[in-house]
Design a protein around this motif. Sequence first.
Motif, PDB file in Angstrom:
ATOM      1  N   ARG A 152      25.318  32.360  33.647  1.00 47.69           N
ATOM      2  CA  ARG A 152      24.981  32.025  32.147  1.00 47.69           C
ATOM      3  C   ARG A 152      24.174  30.784  32.167  1.00 47.69           C
ATOM      4  O   ARG A 152      23.293  30.500  31.288  1.00 47.69           O
ATOM      5  CB  ARG A 152      26.191  31.986  31.279  1.00 47.69           C
ATOM      6  N   SER A 156      20.706  32.732  30.013  1.00 43.02           N
ATOM      7  CA  SER A 156      21.724  32.957  28.850  1.00 43.02           C
ATOM      8  C   SER A 156      21.840  34.443  28.651  1.00 43.02           C
ATOM      9  O   SER A 156      20.776  35.304  28.867  1.00 43.02           O
ATOM     10  CB  SER A 156      21.256  32.004  27.540  1.00 43.02           C
ATOM     11  N   PRO A 157      22.776  34.802  27.640  1.00 42.80           N
ATOM     12  CA  PRO A 157      23.018  36.280  27.430  1.00 42.80           C
ATOM     13  C   PRO A 157      21.759  36.791  26.342  1.00 42.80           C
ATOM     14  O   PRO A 157      21.205  37.933  26.734  1.00 42.80           O
ATOM     15  CB  PRO A 157      24.101  36.434  26.686  1.00 42.80           C
ATOM     16  N   THR A 212      23.350  43.664  29.209  1.00 39.48           N
ATOM     17  CA  THR A 212      24.212  42.520  28.834  1.00 39.48           C
ATOM     18  C   THR A 212      25.746  42.401  28.751  1.00 39.48           C
ATOM     19  O   THR A 212      26.225  41.592  29.077  1.00 39.48           O
ATOM     20  CB  THR A 212      23.515  42.054  27.413  1.00 39.48           C
ATOM     21  N   LYS A 213      25.949  43.727  28.248  1.00 44.03           N
ATOM     22  CA  LYS A 213      27.515  43.743  28.174  1.00 44.03           C
ATOM     23  C   LYS A 213      28.006  44.028  29.422  1.00 44.03           C
ATOM     24  O   LYS A 213      29.187  43.188  29.721  1.00 44.03           O
ATOM     25  CB  LYS A 213      27.497  45.193  27.431  1.00 44.03           C
ATOM     26  N   HIS A 216      27.920  40.072  30.738  1.00 44.09           N
ATOM     27  CA  HIS A 216      28.374  39.046  29.804  1.00 44.09           C
ATOM     28  C   HIS A 216      29.426  39.526  28.923  1.00 44.09           C
ATOM     29  O   HIS A 216      30.055  38.561  28.397  1.00 44.09           O
ATOM     30  CB  HIS A 216      27.319  38.293  29.150  1.00 44.09           C
ATOM     31  N   GLU A 219      31.421  39.844  24.272  1.00 45.20           N
ATOM     32  CA  GLU A 219      31.107  38.759  23.424  1.00 45.20           C
ATOM     33  C   GLU A 219      29.689  37.979  23.777  1.00 45.20           C
ATOM     34  O   GLU A 219      28.949  37.571  22.955  1.00 45.20           O
ATOM     35  CB  GLU A 219      31.935  37.631  23.735  1.00 45.20           C
ATOM     36  N   GLY A 220      29.318  38.391  25.006  1.00 49.88           N
ATOM     37  CA  GLY A 220      27.828  38.025  25.535  1.00 49.88           C
ATOM     38  C   GLY A 220      26.872  38.932  24.793  1.00 49.88           C
ATOM     39  O   GLY A 220      25.893  38.456  24.408  1.00 49.88           O
ATOM     40  N   SER A 223      26.572  37.468  21.089  1.00 46.01           N
ATOM     41  CA  SER A 223      25.726  36.259  21.414  1.00 46.01           C
ATOM     42  C   SER A 223      24.425  36.562  21.381  1.00 46.01           C
ATOM     43  O   SER A 223      23.704  36.012  20.600  1.00 46.01           O
ATOM     44  CB  SER A 223      26.390  35.215  22.649  1.00 46.01           C
ATOM     45  N   GLU A 246      25.317  28.355  22.122  1.00 46.11           N
ATOM     46  CA  GLU A 246      24.338  29.299  21.803  1.00 46.11           C
ATOM     47  C   GLU A 246      23.075  28.417  21.170  1.00 46.11           C
ATOM     48  O   GLU A 246      22.037  28.795  21.784  1.00 46.11           O
ATOM     49  CB  GLU A 246      24.865  30.236  20.780  1.00 46.11           C
TER      50      GLU A 246
END
Length: 335
Positions: A152, A156-157, A212-213, A216, A219-220, A223, A246
């Motif tokens: 991350r 980032s996500p 993404t899931k 991360h 929650e990622g 986000s 974030e």
Amino acid sequence: GLERLLRNHRELFWEPGAGSGRLGRALLLDNARWLGRQPLLSFLGGAAGRLRMGTLLSRQSCQARLRSADGMSLAEFLYPALQAYDFLHLHRHHGCLIQVGGHDQLGNIMSGYDLVTKMTGTDVFGITVPLITSTTGDKLGKTAGNAVWLNRDKTSPFELYQFFVRQQDNVVEKYLKLFTFLPLEEIAHIMEMHAKEPEKWGPQKRLAAEVTKLVHGREGLESAKRCTKALYHSSVEALEEMSDLELQELFRQAPSAELMLEPGMNVLDMCRKANAIPDGASGYQKITDGGVSINGTRVTNPEAVLILGQHILKNGVSLLRVGKKNYYIIKWLQL
């Protein structure tokens, strides 16, 4: 990053049940643990003595480097030998029988096969997979400068989500099959719907959400969606829900300033204290000309007094934009 990915796969995508088999536990090891303890002379007299120079030199990757302008260093030449030794160590200590890599690793994997079979007499195997390339045919990776990271701190996500949501139609079906655990029937249905409503970018959004899931977690993904709404849809609600992390991820290059809210403080004061506009008349005019937005809303009155809930969000932050791409994050102290 890999540990988190494997954990997310187990929690979110693995469905144990009749006929599904047992999901084993992955063991992540650092090869420095054994390479760092291997004396050079012992290595040269043992494993390295079983690898033939003619074979190593004949590899296509080796030939290409030798013919290049920069040539090939000894360290680069020995890399396949070290990777082969990794395979040998993992076979001896963990029963490893298969090495998997991109097709650019074929030579290194073959060196490992040669070494393990010569030193143990056991049959081992190598599997190569096609490299994922960009639309221009370039390899995706750190050497090419277009890598997508599981960490991350590096991707980032939101950045990961946007990378996949921007993929073109000619690769998105392939990526859904490679990077998600969706059944092939469902992927076929997604592509059928896309043919009817291409403007919705359905496959790209589903691909981005699934990857993404996986990387991360839930929650990622949330986000990434918050950041998308805040940046591309000027959502005040999304901005108010964003954490400091974030905000830093979304506006990596944006300067941040911590300011005290003083009585009667106006838009012009905030912009100047954040060093977002030049001093004097030109900075004043920048605002009156419509070049400044606060929390996604354009402001044209430099002397408008700052209002909590409008110019300053509930989380004590103001997102200032000057021009099209210059962002500033203002954190208000002791509100």
